[in-house]
Write a protein that holds these residues in place. Structure first.
Motif, PDB file in Angstrom:
ATOM      1  N   ARG A 229       2.187   1.618  -3.515  1.00  0.00           N
ATOM      2  CA  ARG A 229       1.138   2.030  -4.444  1.00  0.00           C
ATOM      3  C   ARG A 229       0.787   3.502  -4.296  1.00  0.00           C
ATOM      4  N   ARG A 230       0.810   4.011  -3.076  1.00  0.00           N
ATOM      5  CA  ARG A 230       0.354   5.376  -2.833  1.00  0.00           C
ATOM      6  C   ARG A 230       1.478   6.408  -2.717  1.00  0.00           C
TER       7      ARG A 230
ATOM      8  N   GLU B  99       0.835  -1.202   0.000  1.00  0.00           N
ATOM      9  CA  GLU B  99       0.000   0.000   0.000  1.00  0.00           C
ATOM     10  C   GLU B  99       0.871   1.254   0.000  1.00  0.00           C
TER      11      GLU B  99
ATOM     12  N   ASN C 209      -3.775   7.049   6.645  1.00  0.00           N
ATOM     13  CA  ASN C 209      -5.086   6.415   6.470  1.00  0.00           C
ATOM     14  C   ASN C 209      -5.048   5.257   5.470  1.00  0.00           C
ATOM     15  N   LEU C 210      -4.075   4.385   5.645  1.00  0.00           N
ATOM     16  CA  LEU C 210      -3.996   3.190   4.809  1.00  0.00           C
ATOM     17  C   LEU C 210      -5.220   2.300   5.015  1.00  0.00           C
ATOM     18  N   TRP C 211      -5.786   2.360   6.215  1.00  0.00           N
ATOM     19  CA  TRP C 211      -6.924   1.483   6.510  1.00  0.00           C
ATOM     20  C   TRP C 211      -8.135   1.810   5.646  1.00  0.00           C
ATOM     21  N   GLN C 212      -8.204   3.056   5.165  1.00  0.00           N
ATOM     22  CA  GLN C 212      -9.330   3.445   4.328  1.00  0.00           C
ATOM     23  C   GLN C 212      -9.210   2.888   2.908  1.00  0.00           C
ATOM     24  N   SER C 213      -7.983   2.668   2.453  1.00  0.00           N
ATOM     25  CA  SER C 213      -7.788   2.214   1.072  1.00  0.00           C
ATOM     26  C   SER C 213      -7.494   0.725   0.973  1.00  0.00           C
ATOM     27  N   SER C 214      -7.358   0.041   2.115  1.00  0.00           N
ATOM     28  CA  SER C 214      -7.042  -1.382   2.083  1.00  0.00           C
ATOM     29  C   SER C 214      -7.782  -2.119   3.197  1.00  0.00           C
TER      30      SER C 214
ATOM     31  N   HIS D 201      -5.902   8.672  13.074  1.00  0.00           N
ATOM     32  CA  HIS D 201      -5.553   8.108  11.765  1.00  0.00           C
ATOM     33  C   HIS D 201      -4.351   7.195  11.925  1.00  0.00           C
TER      34      HIS D 201
ATOM     35  N   ILE E  78       2.695   7.887   4.576  1.00  0.00           N
ATOM     36  CA  ILE E  78       1.412   7.587   3.935  1.00  0.00           C
ATOM     37  C   ILE E  78       0.365   7.413   5.033  1.00  0.00           C
TER      38      ILE E  78
END
Length: 275
Positions: A54-55, A51, A77-82, A111, A75
């Motif tokens: 990717r970001r 992640e 708020n990884l939890w929001q995108s994965s 976050h 990076i």
């Protein structure tokens, strides 16, 4: 890629000793060993790292970045995108530890942040995390967990013990100026500086939002991979932002909310409650 439901749950509860809780409350920081097992880290590290890859949009060479940019790849708020990373960030195990250290009944996510310090990456200047957060409280805490072994050469963050008891010390954001000025403040006050040294993957430090801290650079040829989760006590209300940093955080991490509102947007789920 692993399905979220097949990953380790991380939802069991760990009991802290009275000595660990007392150390955190007196010093403003504590090291806890084996908060996540090696097998759990083996499951989550590749997902978090993917992640980050990717970001990440940092394309400047290290030598062309400012001090903040040299400190780490950041990076949030990884939890929001994965959904896979969400299983880590929203883990009840970690959240209960945070609640018990602060002495509160429940905690919400502020976050998460992956902080990857590249080979040759620079130091992280002295700062207080909470100067960025539009909250007037001492009930905030950050879990800082390496996803790879951290050698003595790199070590953990360096904490200024008992600095959290002073509250809001300075509005200076992370910069060369904050490192110089706050470093002089720490030395001038004769504060104890603690670096916990070598850490295993899955060990974790927890520190209060007001605790002054810094981190050394990365002189090795290996990425220092760290995942952090910031927790706030359930029931807090948003304070009137008194800086651009706090105004930006209000928009970013409490979307749709205003000063005086409960700090509980959809980005701030309740992840542990004893009630």
């Amino acid at each position: 890629m692993a399905d979220a439901q097949t990953l380790p749950s991380l939802d069991d509860e760990r009991e802290l000793t009275s000595e660990q809780v007392d150390h955190y409350r007196r010093k403003g920081h504590v090291l806890l060993r084996n908060v996540a097992s090696s097998l759990e880290i083996e499951a989550f590290e590749p997902l978090i790292s993917e992640e980050v890859r990717r970001r990440n949009n940092q394309d400047k060479p290290l030598e062309e970045r400012d001090t903040y940019g040299k400190a780490f790849i950041q990076i949030g708020n990884l939890w929001q995108s994965s959904p896979q990373v969400a299983r880590f960030t929203l883990a009840r195990r970690f959240a209960k530890i945070a609640a018990d250290l602060m002495g509160v009944d429940g905690v919400r996510i502020y976050h998460d942040q992956a902080l990857y310090k590249e080979p040759g990456g620079g130091h992280t200047p002295w700062h207080q995390d909470q100067i960025y957060w539009p909250l007037d409280t001492d009930k905030t805490i950050t879990m800082w967990m390496p996803l790879v072994p951290v050698s003595e050469e790199i070590g953990s963050m360096t904490f200024a013990s008992e600095s959290h008891l002073l509250g809001y010390i300075s509005k200076m954001v992370i910069s060369d100026e904050s490192h110089r000025t706050l470093g002089e403040f720490v030395k001038g006050r004769g504060m104890e500086e603690v670096n916990y040294g070598a850490l295993a993957a899955g060990d974790a430090t927890f520190h209060a939002g007001w605790t002054l801290h810094s981190a050394p650079g990365n002189p090795t040829d290996r990425m220092r991979k760290v995942m952090t989760v910031i927790y706030i006590a359930d029931g807090l209300r948003i304070a009137e932002p008194d800086s651009n940093a706090r105004r930006n955080d209000l928009k970013g991490w409490f979307p749709g909310l205003n000063p005086g509102d409960l700090a509980a947007s959809p980005l701030n789920p309740l992840v542990y409650s004893s009630k």
